[in-house]
Structures are given as C-alpha cells and as structure tokens.
Design an enzyme around this catalytic site. Structure first.
Site, PDB file in Angstrom:
ATOM      1  N   GLN A   1     -10.041 -12.727 -13.647  1.00 21.39           N
ATOM      2  CA  GLN A   1      -9.102 -13.222 -14.655  1.00 21.39           C
ATOM      3  C   GLN A   1      -9.094 -12.296 -15.875  1.00 21.39           C
ATOM      4  O   GLN A   1     -10.146 -11.952 -16.417  1.00 21.39           O
ATOM      5  CB  GLN A   1      -9.496 -14.653 -15.070  1.00 21.39           C
ATOM      6  CG  GLN A   1      -8.544 -15.328 -16.031  1.00 21.39           C
ATOM      7  CD  GLN A   1      -7.199 -15.689 -15.409  1.00 21.39           C
ATOM      8  OE1 GLN A   1      -7.074 -15.859 -14.201  1.00 21.39           O
ATOM      9  NE2 GLN A   1      -6.189 -15.783 -16.244  1.00 21.39           N
TER      10      GLN A   1
ATOM     11  N   ASP B   1      -4.248  -9.761  -6.533  1.00 18.33           N
ATOM     12  CA  ASP B   1      -3.465  -9.644  -7.771  1.00 18.33           C
ATOM     13  C   ASP B   1      -2.530  -8.425  -7.726  1.00 18.33           C
ATOM     14  O   ASP B   1      -1.584  -8.337  -8.515  1.00 18.33           O
ATOM     15  CB  ASP B   1      -4.422  -9.444  -8.952  1.00 18.33           C
ATOM     16  CG  ASP B   1      -4.517 -10.648  -9.865  1.00 18.33           C
ATOM     17  OD1 ASP B   1      -3.568 -11.453  -9.884  1.00 18.33           O
ATOM     18  OD2 ASP B   1      -5.530 -10.756 -10.574  1.00 18.33           O
TER      19      ASP B   1
ATOM     20  N   LYS C   1      -5.937 -22.574 -10.474  1.00 19.52           N
ATOM     21  CA  LYS C   1      -5.950 -21.712  -9.285  1.00 19.52           C
ATOM     22  C   LYS C   1      -6.897 -22.276  -8.231  1.00 19.52           C
ATOM     23  O   LYS C   1      -6.556 -22.321  -7.038  1.00 19.52           O
ATOM     24  CB  LYS C   1      -6.364 -20.277  -9.668  1.00 19.52           C
ATOM     25  CG  LYS C   1      -5.260 -19.489 -10.354  1.00 19.52           C
ATOM     26  CD  LYS C   1      -5.750 -18.187 -10.980  1.00 19.52           C
ATOM     27  CE  LYS C   1      -4.626 -17.532 -11.785  1.00 19.52           C
ATOM     28  NZ  LYS C   1      -5.075 -16.395 -12.605  1.00 19.52           N
TER      29      LYS C   1
HETATM   30  N1  GUN Z   1      -4.289 -13.492 -16.736  1.00 19.71           N
HETATM   31  C1  GUN Z   1      -3.069 -14.067 -16.874  1.00 19.71           C
HETATM   32  N2  GUN Z   1      -2.384 -13.999 -15.723  1.00 19.71           N
HETATM   33  C2  GUN Z   1      -3.183 -13.363 -14.843  1.00 19.71           C
HETATM   34  C3  GUN Z   1      -3.034 -13.001 -13.473  1.00 19.71           C
HETATM   35  O1  GUN Z   1      -2.014 -13.229 -12.827  1.00 19.71           O
HETATM   36  N3  GUN Z   1      -4.091 -12.387 -12.905  1.00 19.71           N
HETATM   37  C4  GUN Z   1      -5.230 -12.114 -13.584  1.00 19.71           C
HETATM   38  N4  GUN Z   1      -6.209 -11.484 -12.949  1.00 19.71           N
HETATM   39  N5  GUN Z   1      -5.407 -12.419 -14.853  1.00 19.71           N
HETATM   40  C5  GUN Z   1      -4.378 -13.054 -15.473  1.00 19.71           C
END
Ligand code: GUN
Length: 289
Positions: A98, A121, A54
């Site tokens: 995350q 998100d 990311k």
């Molecule tokens: N863990 C796995 N995929 C995601 C996501 O898209 N966002 C977040 N915050 N955690 C994740």
C-alpha cells in the site's frame, strides 16, 4: 440533454461475481484458492481503511487474504525482506504494498523488488514496459477499470479522440497506453498544457485524473462525449471528482463520484489476482474478465 450515468458500482459487482466464479474454478482445478498479500506500513487512517476493504473483498471473492501490518518504524531493509518472502511463497499470487510508504522508505526500491509476475498493482517498471510494448503483464487497476467502463459504454473505441488529464505513473500514463492499444488518438494533458479547455473540447473520451475538485467545466465538453472521473477530492461539501457534475448537461455519459471509477479499482485488483493464480497454476481463464 442529460448524460447517462455510468454505474461503476454495478459493473464492479458483476466483475467481482465473475472473479468469484473464476476463483472457485482455480480451487477445483488448481487445488488451492488464489492468494493476495497486502502490506501496510504505518497506520495512516485512509490507507488502513483501504487495506481492510481490500482484505474483505478478497475473502468475499473466495480468495485467500494475507494481511501484513508493519509499524511505522519498519526499515526499508525489513520491508524488502518481507517482499522477498512473499515472492518466494507459493500460496501468494499477488503482492500489493500500500502506498504511500513512510518517507524514510525508498518506494522505488520496494516496488522494483516485487516479482513482476506477482505485481497485481502493475507498478513494476517491467509491467509498465510490457504494457507499452504489447506484452502480457499486469495493468494498474484504476486505468484498467476505466477502460472496462469505456468499452462497456462505447463498445469499439478505435479512431476515437481521447484526452487523458494527468500524467501519473499510476493512472495517466497507463491509461494513455491502454487507449493507444484500443486504437484511440490519445492526448495526455497536464498542468503545463496550453489551452486545456480547447484540448478537452476535441475529445470523444475524457479521463480526468488530476486531483483538482470540479476542474473540468461544462463549456469544455464536446456534446455527447464520454467522461471518466478518477478524481476523489475531499471538500467541505463532501467527496467531489475532477469533473464538474454540471458537465452532465453536455456529455453523453459520465461516471459519478462516488460510485463510478472507485468501486472498479478493487474489483480489478481481484481480477488481476485471479489472472495471476490462473497463469501460475496453468488454469485457463476467461479472457473476457
Ligand atoms: N494507494 C492508493 N491506491 C493504491 C493502489 O491502488 N495501490 C497501492 N499499492 N497503493 C495505493
């Protein structure tokens, strides 16, 4: 007949390029780059890889990446205090914590603490409510990416029968809301659904997000249907989706695993961050993003 492969990787590359153009416009007109803060608690290897990719993608799109890696022993109060600082930081347009968080931290308390207008998100209940009621907000990245692929393949979705398999807050429920917004007739199936094959057989659009390797079988598929596979299951034979690849003999189009939905998720995260920066700085953005 063999289904057309929906190239999510190529679509995501195009989206990232459009986002990079938008980020350059934000810098020129708003005076700074869009900023995304990503918070990782603990050192789960898979999460660590996601966070690194990311960060890389954020910088590659011409945005500022703020990475916060906290030890496993971080308390809920400490994490909430960091979220408060990021909420107040004018350089931060998007905040992503995350998941999953270590078990001693109340995930809900952290997610609800994020400013909904920085919640790229789309996990905050305010954004879930905005999506459900037709207000502008942030849509979770994975279902948003699925919708973009569907619109690219099918154009207008109105009147189509859609079946979403899975009812999670992160994929199934927001996917259903997006498809309702597109005027589909939507069924949400899950582990208690009676006669799942019969339900799926009615669908023009199938979105599978259950996390069970190759669960959806070719004899469940209406000829010509469009299949979107959100599943990423690690098996001895490698990564496989929730949809058996043999469904390609019946479907009209389907996403591969990997290279389908996966690359769209990060591209949509960058898209949401750009949109946030544009809203916060009063810069016009391309609605086609
Ligand atoms: N863990 C796995 N995929 C995601 C996501 O898209 N966002 C977040 N915050 N955690 C994740």
């Amino acid at each position: 007949m063999t289904a057309t492969t929906i190239d999510g990787k190529a679509f995501a590359a195009g989206l990232r390029a459009r986002v990079a153009e938008g980020a350059a416009k934000v810098l020129a007109e708003g005076g700074r780059k869009p900023g995304l803060a990503v918070v990782l608690v603990g050192d789960d290897p898979a999460s660590s890889v996601y966070v690194r990719s990311k960060g890389k993608a954020t910088v590659a799109a011409g945005m500022e990446s703020f990475e916060h890696r906290l030890p496993e022993t971080t308390s809920g109060a400490e994490l909430v205090a960091l979220v408060d600082r990021l909420n107040a930081d004018p350089a931060v347009d998007g905040i992503l914590v995350q998941l999953p968080l270590p078990s001693h931290i109340d995930e809900r308390a952290v997610i609800t603490r994020i400013d909904p207008d920085k919640d790229v998100d789309g996990f905050h209940p305010v954004n879930a409510g905005r999506l459900a009621t037709g207000l502008e907000g942030f849509v979770p990245c994975t279902p948003l990416g699925c919708l973009m692929l569907l619109r690219d393949v099918l154009g207008d979705l109105s009147g189509k029968d859609a079946v979403v398999i899975g009812r999670s807050n992160i994929v199934g429920k927001p996917m259903a809301q997006l498809l309702i917004r597109e005027s589909c007739t939507v069924t949400v199936a899950h582990s208690r659904t009676h006669d799942l094959p019969g339900v799926v057989r009615r669908a023009d659009i199938v979105v599978a997000a259950v996390g069970r390797a190759k669960m959806v079988q070719p004899d469940w598929i209406k000829p010509g249907a469009t299949l979107i596979d959100v599943g990423i299951n690690r098996t001895k034979a490698g990564l496989v989706g929730d949809i058996d690849p043999a469904c390609a003999s019946v479907a009209g189009a389907m996403t591969p695993v990997p290279g389908g939905v996966g690359p769209m998720t990060i591209a949509c995260l960058l898209r949401n961050t750009l949109v946030s920066a544009c809203r916060r700085l009063g810069v016009a953005y391309d609605r086609a993003l």
